[in-house]
Write an enzyme that holds these catalytic residues in place. Sequence first.
Site, PDB file in Angstrom:
ATOM      1  N   CYS A   1       0.817  -1.210   0.000  1.00  0.00           N
ATOM      2  CA  CYS A   1       0.000   0.000   0.000  1.00  0.00           C
ATOM      3  C   CYS A   1       0.856   1.267   0.000  1.00  0.00           C
ATOM      4  CB  CYS A   1      -0.976  -0.038   1.169  1.00  0.00           C
ATOM      5  SG  CYS A   1      -2.060  -1.468   1.061  1.00  0.00           S
TER       6      CYS A   1
ATOM      7  N   HIS B   1      -3.652  -5.307   0.320  1.00  0.00           N
ATOM      8  CA  HIS B   1      -3.463  -5.825   1.682  1.00  0.00           C
ATOM      9  C   HIS B   1      -3.439  -7.349   1.704  1.00  0.00           C
ATOM     10  CE1 HIS B   1      -3.938  -2.166   4.248  1.00  0.00           C
ATOM     11  NE2 HIS B   1      -4.517  -1.707   3.147  1.00  0.00           N
TER      12      HIS B   1
ATOM     13  N   GLU C   1      -2.566  -9.182   4.124  1.00  0.00           N
ATOM     14  CA  GLU C   1      -2.950  -9.721   5.445  1.00  0.00           C
ATOM     15  C   GLU C   1      -4.441 -10.001   5.529  1.00  0.00           C
ATOM     16  OE1 GLU C   1      -4.416  -5.726   5.802  1.00  0.00           O
ATOM     17  OE2 GLU C   1      -2.525  -6.485   5.011  1.00  0.00           O
TER      18      GLU C   1
END
Length: 370
Positions: free
Chosen positions: A251, A341, A343
């Site tokens: 990001c 992202h 995660e």
Amino acid sequence: MLVLEDGRVFHGTSFGAPGETFGEIVFNTGMTGYQETLTDPSYHRQIVAMTAPHIGNTGVNDDDPESGRIWVAGYVVREPARIPSNWRAKRTLDEELRRQGVVGIAIAGTRALTRHLRDRGAMRAAVSTTETDPQALLERVLASPPMAGADLSAEVATTEPYTVRPPEGVATRFRVAAVDLGIKAMTPQRLAERGCEVTVLPAAATAEDILATGPDGVFFSNGPGDPATADGPVAAVRGVLDSRTPLFGICFGNQILGRALGLGTYKLRFGHRGVNQPVRDVHTRRVHITSHNHGFAVDAPLDGPFDTPYGRAEVSHVDLNDDVVEGLRLLDRPAFSVQYHPEAAAGPHDAAELFDAFVDLMSAQPASQP
């Protein structure tokens, strides 16, 4: 009422804390993960409108926050849940917004608002439960600071280093220095699950600070604000690249790597925010459905490798909706980044393998010295 900087006005009912708030209004297309969205530091100084019609159905728990507080400046929903229904719920979303002083509004026209922002672009806005004159509120909106040119990472990052260690039963294989530009809690956990001891450093960490931890790899996190203002992190990335230590960014970290390579960044018209963005790996042609939160992007050539001060690099991933650069990879140094992202908190887990790729990159390098 909700007032946009172009004069558009939406009326609704108070949701969350009473009062007044200002920020850049953006929309999030995720149908799940509202608690992770609220606590994502990348939403600092933004009023978030949710496109999913029902928000708050599962209440609020103490397990899902991605940071220690709610970061959104304001919250716009269509229909707040009156009664939460989930065995983990500790309180209602309305109670949590009130507890943390977050001003929100429930409006019937979230679809109209989203279409308006899609066509006109993200813009400054205000939500107020106290002002009755739209013109008076608009004047204060126009006096509020824009997101372009905002340097916000230090406002959301940790001020002191801390360590996240592998869970019980997982051996420590690598030491990772993670620069907190607005990091989400799940990110160092994902690294720790793979045997990484993660030292999280403040946003102002220099290359010397980072390398002094003796890392096997360096991670640059997500975060809020305009990457064009982040000269400190850009210099830190360049120092890490000079050391040839493996580097992974996501990001904001992707934008910082882009700047370190000599590329420019620009503000997207309305950005990518949600858990349903299709991204294609340019080499494998595989498409991942990914979780996004970014209003800026890297300006890089899509037609093949290009030269940088650190050797050749290439765009590794592209968004299929609008051809926005979603990843960079250096061909002559151990460094890569993505604009989304992996995660997945919340979101699909298609991109989790990027953490494995980072581990593989560290495995291929000589061991660091203690």
